[in-house]
Design a protein around this motif. Structure first.
Motif, short mmCIF file in Angstrom:
data_model
loop_
_atom_site.label_atom_id
_atom_site.label_comp_id
_atom_site.label_asym_id
_atom_site.label_seq_id
_atom_site.Cartn_x
_atom_site.Cartn_y
_atom_site.Cartn_z
N SER A 97 -5.65 10.91 18.81
CA SER A 97 -4.63 10.07 18.20
C SER A 97 -4.12 9.09 19.24
N VAL A 98 -4.07 7.80 18.87
CA VAL A 98 -3.58 6.76 19.78
C VAL A 98 -2.21 6.28 19.32
N ASP A 99 -2.18 5.64 18.16
CA ASP A 99 -0.93 5.22 17.53
C ASP A 99 -1.25 4.89 16.08
N THR A 100 -0.26 4.49 15.32
CA THR A 100 -0.45 4.28 13.89
C THR A 100 -1.54 3.26 13.60
N LEU A 101 -1.50 2.10 14.24
CA LEU A 101 -2.44 1.03 13.92
C LEU A 101 -3.87 1.41 14.29
N VAL A 102 -4.06 1.91 15.48
CA VAL A 102 -5.41 2.30 15.91
C VAL A 102 -5.95 3.41 15.02
N ARG A 209 2.01 1.73 3.76
CA ARG A 209 2.67 3.04 3.80
C ARG A 209 3.09 3.49 5.19
N TYR A 210 2.32 3.06 6.21
CA TYR A 210 2.57 3.59 7.55
C TYR A 210 2.98 2.56 8.60
N ALA A 211 2.79 1.27 8.31
CA ALA A 211 3.09 0.24 9.33
C ALA A 211 4.02 -0.85 8.81
N HIS A 212 4.70 -0.58 7.69
CA HIS A 212 5.69 -1.53 7.15
C HIS A 212 5.08 -2.93 6.99
N ALA A 213 3.90 -3.02 6.45
CA ALA A 213 3.18 -4.29 6.32
C ALA A 213 3.99 -5.31 5.51
N ASP A 214 3.98 -6.55 6.00
CA ASP A 214 4.66 -7.63 5.31
C ASP A 214 3.88 -8.92 5.58
N GLU A 215 4.15 -9.94 4.79
CA GLU A 215 3.51 -11.25 4.97
C GLU A 215 1.99 -11.09 5.07
N VAL A 216 1.43 -10.38 4.11
CA VAL A 216 0.01 -10.04 4.13
C VAL A 216 -0.83 -11.21 3.64
N ARG A 217 -1.88 -11.50 4.38
CA ARG A 217 -2.86 -12.52 3.99
C ARG A 217 -4.24 -11.91 4.11
N ILE A 218 -5.02 -11.95 3.01
CA ILE A 218 -6.35 -11.36 2.99
C ILE A 218 -7.38 -12.45 2.71
N VAL A 219 -8.40 -12.51 3.54
CA VAL A 219 -9.44 -13.53 3.40
C VAL A 219 -10.81 -12.88 3.55
N LYS A 220 -11.72 -13.17 2.63
CA LYS A 220 -13.12 -12.76 2.77
C LYS A 220 -13.91 -13.94 3.33
N PHE A 221 -14.91 -13.61 4.14
CA PHE A 221 -15.70 -14.68 4.73
C PHE A 221 -17.16 -14.26 4.86
#
Length: 221
Positions: A97-102, A209-221
């Motif tokens: 375990s490293v941290d939430t994001l990793v 749920r775990y990192a309080h995500a906000d201002e989300v932008r999703i792009v496929k490429f």
């Protein structure tokens, strides 16, 4: 606002590649017991579905290995991070375990078999990133790897140079406890649109749920 493009040298060798990124504001933290329980459940499923001998045949991992070969790299010497994680789980060694994001990035990778890149977006130089192929003697410090020979590896570059590869992300853009803006890259080397979308959905759900995500932008490429 970041943009990602794919170079012609890469797309010509790996034409089926599909990628996606989530650019999102986050709060990093120590990994919660609930997140770790999800990771353990995903590891148990992987162990039920694959062995160390059969994991190479998983479509997402087999396609990543084929992409390495197409770009000029031996995938057995420079294993993709998703295969490294999977093999560790299947060998019964468990994950650190490293941290939430990793850790949630690792969960998406175990779920999909895709290499993921998690970068501190505020450390990226410029506003554009390009996926290409590593060059001879191109400088690169991999997280936990030291100086890494990225010649022949798929690599993402910003205005200064290489910042991520599917073997190891770069120390220059690595996450920290104070990371506030995340670039989460998912590399679908097999071009499976359904699995890619499922991976995006899982990443977004975990980040919310775990990192309080906000201002989300999703792009496929």
């Amino acid at each position: 606002m970041l943009t990602i493009s794919v170079s012609s040298e890469f797309s010509e060798r790996v034409p089926q590649f599909r990628g996606a990124f989530l650019e999102v504001t986050v709060q990093n933290s120590a990994t919660s017991p609930k997140l770790w329980a999800e990771i353990e459940a995903s590891c148990e499923k992987l162990q039920a579905d694959f062995t160390t001998e059969t994991i190479k045949s998983r479509s997402s991992i087999a396609a990543t290995r084929a992409a390495y070969k197409a770009c000029g790299k031996d995938p057995s010497r420079y294993r993709p991070a998703s295969e490294q994680l999977s093999r560790r789980v299947l060998q019964g060694k468990g994950l650190y375990s490293v941290d939430t994001l990793v850790d949630l990035g690792n969960l998406v990778s175990i779920f999909s078999g895709y290499p993921t890149g998690l970068l501190d977006a505020d450390k990226i130089v410029g506003t554009s990133v390009e996926l290409g192929i590593g060059r001879a003697d191109e400088p690169y410090e991999g997280i936990g790897r030291g100086r890494l020979n990225i010649e022949g590896l798929p690599v993402y570059r910003d205005a200064v140079g290489a910042i991520a590869s599917p073997t190891s992300d770069s120390t220059r853009t690595m996450l920290s406890p104070t990371t506030q803006r995340l670039l989460f890259i998912i590399n679908a080397y097999d071009g499976d649109e359904q699995l890619l979308q499922e991976s995006i959905d899982l990443a977004l759900d975990l980040l919310q749920r775990y990192a309080h995500a906000d201002e989300v932008r999703i792009v496929k490429f």
